[in-house]
Scaffold this active site. Structure first.
Site, PDB file in Angstrom:
ATOM      1  N   HIS A 571       0.718  -1.536   0.137  1.00 12.35           N
ATOM      2  CA  HIS A 571      -0.119  -0.027   0.366  1.00 12.35           C
ATOM      3  C   HIS A 571       0.506   0.944   0.011  1.00 12.35           C
ATOM      4  O   HIS A 571       0.555   2.231  -1.290  1.00 12.35           O
ATOM      5  CB  HIS A 571      -1.077   0.001   0.537  1.00 12.35           C
ATOM      6  CG  HIS A 571      -1.566   1.438   1.554  1.00 12.35           C
ATOM      7  ND1 HIS A 571      -3.006   1.147   0.659  1.00 12.35           N
ATOM      8  CD2 HIS A 571      -1.668   2.425   1.959  1.00 12.35           C
ATOM      9  CE1 HIS A 571      -3.525   2.190   1.455  1.00 12.35           C
ATOM     10  NE2 HIS A 571      -2.581   3.200   1.743  1.00 12.35           N
ATOM     11  N   GLU A 572       1.623   1.013   0.912  1.00 12.15           N
ATOM     12  CA  GLU A 572       2.134   2.465   1.253  1.00 12.15           C
ATOM     13  C   GLU A 572       3.746   2.351  -0.114  1.00 12.15           C
ATOM     14  O   GLU A 572       3.705   3.425  -1.214  1.00 12.15           O
ATOM     15  CB  GLU A 572       2.907   2.499   1.897  1.00 12.15           C
ATOM     16  CG  GLU A 572       2.447   2.481   3.597  1.00 12.15           C
ATOM     17  CD  GLU A 572       2.060   3.613   3.855  1.00 12.15           C
ATOM     18  OE1 GLU A 572       2.102   4.520   3.023  1.00 12.15           O
ATOM     19  OE2 GLU A 572       0.686   3.490   4.353  1.00 12.15           O
ATOM     20  N   HIS A 575       1.651   4.444  -2.881  1.00 11.14           N
ATOM     21  CA  HIS A 575       1.978   6.226  -2.781  1.00 11.14           C
ATOM     22  C   HIS A 575       2.892   6.241  -3.311  1.00 11.14           C
ATOM     23  O   HIS A 575       3.026   7.425  -4.058  1.00 11.14           O
ATOM     24  CB  HIS A 575       1.739   6.269  -1.525  1.00 11.14           C
ATOM     25  CG  HIS A 575      -0.090   6.338  -0.359  1.00 11.14           C
ATOM     26  ND1 HIS A 575      -0.897   6.486  -1.564  1.00 11.14           N
ATOM     27  CD2 HIS A 575      -0.403   6.167   0.558  1.00 11.14           C
ATOM     28  CE1 HIS A 575      -1.958   6.317  -0.873  1.00 11.14           C
ATOM     29  NE2 HIS A 575      -1.388   5.979   0.392  1.00 11.14           N
ATOM     30  N   GLU A 600      -6.466   7.773  -1.544  1.00 15.41           N
ATOM     31  CA  GLU A 600      -5.722   6.408  -0.596  1.00 15.41           C
ATOM     32  C   GLU A 600      -6.556   5.656  -2.421  1.00 15.41           C
ATOM     33  O   GLU A 600      -6.135   4.478  -2.124  1.00 15.41           O
ATOM     34  CB  GLU A 600      -6.396   6.389   0.188  1.00 15.41           C
ATOM     35  CG  GLU A 600      -6.129   6.574   1.738  1.00 15.41           C
ATOM     36  CD  GLU A 600      -4.602   6.753   1.905  1.00 15.41           C
ATOM     37  OE1 GLU A 600      -4.515   5.734   1.756  1.00 15.41           O
ATOM     38  OE2 GLU A 600      -4.258   7.671   1.963  1.00 15.41           O
ATOM     39  N   TYR A 744     -11.224   6.923   3.328  1.00 14.52           N
ATOM     40  CA  TYR A 744     -10.428   5.536   3.617  1.00 14.52           C
ATOM     41  C   TYR A 744     -11.758   4.946   3.076  1.00 14.52           C
ATOM     42  O   TYR A 744     -11.111   3.608   2.148  1.00 14.52           O
ATOM     43  CB  TYR A 744      -9.693   5.470   4.822  1.00 14.52           C
ATOM     44  CG  TYR A 744      -8.861   5.483   5.562  1.00 14.52           C
ATOM     45  CD1 TYR A 744      -7.457   5.543   4.202  1.00 14.52           C
ATOM     46  CD2 TYR A 744      -8.504   6.570   6.625  1.00 14.52           C
ATOM     47  CE1 TYR A 744      -5.919   6.108   4.736  1.00 14.52           C
ATOM     48  CE2 TYR A 744      -7.646   7.389   6.216  1.00 14.52           C
ATOM     49  CZ  TYR A 744      -6.298   7.381   5.992  1.00 14.52           C
ATOM     50  OH  TYR A 744      -5.342   7.413   5.929  1.00 14.52           O
TER      51      TYR A 744
END
Ligand SMILES: [Zn+2]
Length: 810
Positions: A571-572, A575, A600, A744
């Site tokens: 996930h990170e 980004h 997100e 989110y």
């Protein structure tokens, strides 16, 4: 600093650093899954994840189709080197050896941070003064907006790093100076966005109706609006002065609140008997007591201690104590939280909004609080019956468990907040044979990251080249490798387009993966330098950092990732990739600088790869195959009679996927608690209402009403809701997600739609991957995000996939 920075800056204290994307879930609390973040869509961990779905009746259908996906792996196995090593600069083809832009330096001293900040501010102030000295007649995009945008671009090159030290520097004096510098920047941001003389020129330029390219038109419109949202629509006088005062104070509150969270350093001493049930390697890593604490170990509230304790400690009284102390670990933030929501409400009313939520949501995809409230309310209604069902099953398991341990007398027919992680974990182990420790053996941090980077390489046409040793010296402007990282543990990569994409330079990626004293305590992506096109038409390349807190390797074991951590990392990294591949003209729209209720979605979509059997197989690599030392250590360990397969076995994957949605209603109800609490405190009917609002009680009462789990309020007369101050640890609501936590959940509507529509059938489809890169990621916030979605999907987004994934459609 210019308008745009202003806008960013103002967001950053008043609202939030655009560059930081903690995942949902609050630090503390959480009921949620032991899979901490599960994710289906997920997300978060601290930020982390979320999964949706649930509802038992529907699971079976889903499972069938999921299990149908389990095809035998094409990857076979068996040597130490079957995971393709990462390319290093020395091994890289010549075209990838010499980045056209040096990486940033991390050589600041406390004094230089402040000095540099003052210089940046002065330069920006000069640019603004020059703009202010124009006449309204002559004001145009080129002489008003453009100089400020260029200044803003350049400021981003230094300012983000100045602020970054407070999250990662090992040196407290640097962290403190970084905090002070950020405060100067924030104050200047407020000063700038309140400049009427500059606003008059922006206003005049906007009335010229010049023909502009779409991104420039958007820059003009957004910045014009930003002045109005920051009070310049309010006539000069006491009201505007008051507004300005509030903004300054909110900025201070934001900084102090986050600092308290970052520096939280509490803990509790326990005997080993009290911690019965915790895995040995967790216990081995705890600080050993001396003197009066002889024979005890110290548990901190950091994730690597806290979550295992809540999942494995058999003694309910111990879990209760740890849970409550964790909720109460930042109580000095309690008055700050309260002050913030009262001041925000006052500020919104000065601007003519009904409340802070209306102000915040107006320029988001949702547009109005009603849209958000309806969405959250609908989801709550759909999830509630599933939550009740899940609790009744968990309660049965608890009763059984206590009976087996001869403690049936302790059973009081209640399911407590501090029971959930423990019994959720137990249920997964018992009913789904899900052993997270076993699965983690297949995901050593190093090989998993390599695997992830390879996925991004294949999907998006990228090449990652790790820069180590002498290559660091070589590319460093100072020729010193230590100058281009902030800590020796940091990994650095140059990122390139692959040959098919033209072999161009993309930017720098940093990984800072393990906890340190004083380091930011969650998992997040930080932009260090934005990308943009400079005054001479030349591209400036971005730099981005992942800051995480995975356990450190030991001589016997590498750092092993639980599946939820695998998801968090992906996930990170998502980004980070968004931040790297973006190509906008202005840094204000670079990468993850999108509206908050969209940002997100790209990362949430990527989490689906971590639930796809073929991808899990490809990412996995049993740690005993990673080095002869680990092999020997594994063979020595007691529970390892059989030689493990090198790749994660199909059966483990199948169990993992089967368990994906177990207790998911409770997980999502927890997310709803955060979202609904956020809307409740930011949507009071009147200012008097927010002034008399009991924040702590609201937080705990809503938690009970929404999640149905019992807390200490059930003891005594049943009226005490003030047993802890969870809001004081809820960094999101002070750090930029105010009236925005819903994002989110709502952005999962978009992520689910994109995944189901385009990628589900073939997640590694390189054509679609590149189309996604260029249509969605590359755009950043440079066009309306709804337009981006429509371009990619070929139609407007729909909620169908979202509710389907949740098992809640129809
Ligand atoms: Zn995120």
């Amino acid at each position: 600093m210019t308008v745009s920075t202003l806008v960013l800056r103002i967001r950053s204290s008043f609202q939030y650093p655009p560059t930081l994307h903690p995942s949902p879930i609050s630090s503390s609390s959480i009921l949620a899954s032991p899979r901490l973040l599960k994710l289906a869509f997920t997300a978060a961990f601290l930020f982390v994840s979320i999964t949706l779905i649930l509802a038992s009746g529907r699971i079976s259908t889903r499972l069938t189709s999921l299990v149908g996906h389990l095809t035998p792996s094409k990857l076979s196995s068996a040597t130490f080197t079957s995971v393709r090593p990462l390319t290093t600069a020395t091994m890289a083809p010549a075209r990838y050896r010499n980045p056209p832009q040096a990486p940033p330096k991390f050589t600041a001293t406390p004094g230089s941070l402040i000095e540099d900040t003052k210089k940046l501010i002065e330069r920006s102030r000069n640019v603004q003064d020059a703009v202010a000295n124009l006449t309204k007649d002559s004001a145009s995009f080129d002489n008003v907006l453009l100089p400020m945008a260029h200044d803003d671009n350049e400021m981003g090159i230094e300012a983000h790093i100045i602020g970054f030290y407070q999250a990662v520097s090992p040196d407290k004096s640097l962290r403190d100076a970084s905090t002070d510098a950020e405060k100067l920047l924030d104050d200047f941001g407020i000063e700038s966005i309140m400049r009427e003389d500059v606003f008059n020129m922006v206003d005049a330029a906007s009335k010229k109706d010049e023909k502009l390219d779409p991104e420039s038109a958007r820059l003009l419109e957004k910045n014009h609006k930003a002045y109005i949202r920051n009070g310049l629509g309010v006539p000069a006088g006491p009201k505007r002065d008051r507004f300005k005062e509030i903004k300054k104070r909110l900025s201070e509150i934001g900084i102090q609140f986050q600092k308290t969270l970052n520096e939280e350093n509490g803990g509790l001493w326990f005997t080993l008997e009290e911690l019965d049930g915790l895995p040995k390697d967790i216990l081995d890593n705890l600080e050993k007591g001396q003197g009066e604490n002889e024979g005890k170990v110290r548990l901190t509230f950091k994730y690597p201690d806290y979550f295992p304790t809540m999942k494995y400690a058999k003694r309910a009284d111990v879990r209760q104590k740890v849970f409550l102390e964790n909720e109460n670990k930042c109580n000095s933030n309690v008055p700050l939280f309260r002050e913030a929501i009262v001041l925000r409400d006052e500020a919104a009313r000065i601007l003519g909004y009904e409340n802070h939520a209306q102000f915040r949501i107006e320029d988001k995809m949702a547009k109005t609080p009603k849209t958000v409230d309806d969405f959250l309310g609908d989801l709550r209604e759909r999830l509630a019956p599933g939550g009740v069902q899940e609790i009744s099953k968990l309660l049965k398991l608890k009763e059984e468990d206590l009976k087996n341990r001869g403690q049936e007398k302790e059973f009081d027919n209640r399911y407590y907040l501090w029971d959930h992680r423990f019994y959720d974990r137990l249920m997964l182990e018992k009913d789904y044979s899900l052993d997270h420790e076993k699965i983690a053996e297949y995901f050593p941090l190093g090989t998993t990251i390599r695997g992830m980077l390879h996925i991004f390489e294949e999907l998006f046409g990228l090449a990652f080249v790790e820069i180590t040793g002498e290559d660091r010296d070589r590319i460093s402007e100072t020729k010193k490798s230590s100058d281009i990282v902030w800590h020796e543990d940091v990994q650095l990569f140059s990122v390139w387009d692959d040959e098919g994409e033209g072999s161009g330079f993309v930017g720098y990626l940093y990984l800072d993966l393990h906890p340190r004293e004083g380091k930011y305590g969650h998992a997040a992506n930080f932009n260090l330098q934005p990308g943009y096109i400079n005054e001479n038409g030349k591209r400036r390349y971005p730099a981005t950092a992942l800051v995480c807190n995975f356990s450190k390797p030991t001589p016997k074991k590498p750092s092993l990732l639980k599946h939820d951590e695998v998801v968090t990392l992906f996930h990170e990294l998502g980004h980070g990739i968004h931040d790297l591949v973006s190509r906008t003209t202005y840094s204000q729209f670079h990468g993850t600088n999108t509206v908050r209720d969209f940002v997100e979605a790209p990362s949430q979509m990527l989490e689906n790869w971590c639930w796809t059997p073929s991808q899990l197989k490809a990412l996995s690599h049993h740690y005993s195959y990673t080095s002869p030392e680990y092999k020997a250590a594994y063979e020595e360990s007691a529970d390892s009679k059989d030689k493990p397969e090198e790749r994660i076995p199909d059966e483990l994957i199948s169990n993992l996927i089967k368990a994906k949605h177990v207790n998911d209603a409770l997980f999502n109800l927890r997310q709803l608690h955060f979202g609904i609490f956020d809307m409740t405190v930011h949507e009071p009917k009147s200012h008097a209402d927010v002034e008399k609002l009991d924040v702590t009680e609201t937080y705990n009462r809503l938690r009970k009403e929404i999640s149905k789990l019992d807390g200490p309020e059930v003891f005594g007369d049943g009226k005490n809701w003030k047993w802890a101050n969870g809001e004081a640890t809820f960094g999101h609501l002070i750090g930029g997600y105010d009236a925005g936590y819903y994002g989110y959940l709502s952005s999962q509507v978009y992520s689910a739609d994109m995944f189901y529509t385009v990628f589900k059938a073939d997640p590694m489809n390189a054509t679609e991957g590149r189309r996604y890169r260029h249509t969605v990621l590359e755009r950043g916030g440079s066009q309306d995000e709804m337009q981006t979605l429509v371009d990619f999907l070929g139609r407007k987004p729909s909620t169908e996939a979202f509710y389907k994934e949740l098992g809640l459609s129809g």
